[in-house]
Design an enzyme around this catalytic site. Structure first.
Site, PDB file in Angstrom:
ATOM      1  N   SER A 155       7.615  -4.072  -4.251  1.00  0.00           N
ATOM      2  CA  SER A 155       8.795  -3.257  -4.561  1.00  0.00           C
ATOM      3  C   SER A 155       9.549  -3.868  -5.724  1.00  0.00           C
ATOM      4  O   SER A 155       9.499  -5.085  -5.945  1.00  0.00           O
ATOM      5  CB  SER A 155       9.721  -3.188  -3.344  1.00  0.00           C
ATOM      6  N   TYR A 168      14.350  -7.851   2.950  1.00  0.00           N
ATOM      7  CA  TYR A 168      13.379  -6.937   2.341  1.00  0.00           C
ATOM      8  C   TYR A 168      12.932  -7.434   0.966  1.00  0.00           C
ATOM      9  O   TYR A 168      11.737  -7.484   0.663  1.00  0.00           O
ATOM     10  CB  TYR A 168      13.985  -5.541   2.227  1.00  0.00           C
TER      11      TYR A 168
END
Length: 263
Positions: A155, A168
């Site tokens: 990501s 995350y």
């Protein structure tokens, strides 16, 4: 020296795409099926998996739905076994499944939240890759060739340092580094390992944010191209990496973020 046109075809290949009943994973599965791969659809609900598989078969593709909780060792083993039982082999794994949630700053973090993300977004990917690599190793390949692919979804959050993404973001950074180590370890078995880092993609998980004009404007200001991506724009890049055209890439992170990480 003669010139050979690069091929983006996946005919004869078998691909597992985790988390492929919707969003980016769904687009990847349908794109790979279009280019000739037999695709295995996974998600937590068998009905949803079967629905996507049926849609692909209706368009002339080959597909199998296997409900899979990728955090379960038993479920991962079952997924590999059913793939090989149906199609005879495994050539491509796309580690797309993961979880999303509200950002939480480090000072507010609790262990339950932390463990949930680590299990879903890192541990599951690690051991899903291990299971696939063992199957690919057992199949063997001609010396000097690299017919197999593992592609991890990282990501843009693993490149930038957004507030509230201590878990995350750091997991996605770890996925990128794991990709490099896996690429080194698995090359001798004919496996390339690469990662793609999406930026802001319009999916079921993000549509509510983008429906708010103020939020949408804030998001697009962070993106050099001043727009969010559609799932098929991720799928095109991933199909390239999976195809013969991407065969000389390994250990690489490809940001597909509209310039989000350079802004």
């Amino acid at each position: 020296m003669g010139f050979t046109l690069p091929s983006y075809e996946l005919t004869g290949k078998v691909a597992i795409i985790t988390g492929s009943t919707r969003g980016i994973g769904n687009a990847i599965a349908k794109t790979m099926a279009h280019y000739g791969a037999a695709v295995v659809i996974t998600g937590r609900k068998q009905e949803a998996c079967d629905k996507v598989a049926a849609e692909i078969e209706a368009e002339g593709g080959k597909a199998l739905g296997v409900a899979t909780d990728v955090t379960s060792a038993e479920a991962r083993a079952n997924l590999i076994a059913k793939t090989v039982e149906k199609f005879g082999r495994l050539d491509i794994l796309v580690n797309n499944a993961g979880t999303g949630g509200e950002p939480k700053k480090m000072i507010d973090m609790d262990e339950e939240y932390f463990d949930h993300y680590v299990d879903a977004d890192y541990k599951a990917l690690y051991f899903m890759s291990q299971a696939a690599a063992r199957q690919m190793q057992a199949q063997g390949c001609e010396k000097g060739t690299h017919p197999y692919r593992i592609i991890n979804l990282s990501s843009a959050a693993g490149i930038k340092s957004p507030i509230g993404d201590t878990v995350y973001g750091s997991i996605k950074a770890a996925v990128t580094h794991l990709t490099r180590i896996m690429a080194n370890e698995l090359a001798r078995f004919g496996i390339t390992v690469n990662a793609v880092a999406p930026g802001y993609v319009l999916t079921d998980m993000t549509k509510d944010v983008m429906a708010d004009e103020k939020n949408a404007a804030a998001v697009t200001r962070m993106i050099t191209l001043r727009r969010y991506a559609m799932p098929e724009e991720m799928a095109g890049v991933i199909n390239f990496i999976a195809s013969p055209a991407g065969g000389y890439m390994t250990g690489v992170l490809v940001p597909v973020d509209g310039g989000m990480t350079i802004n």
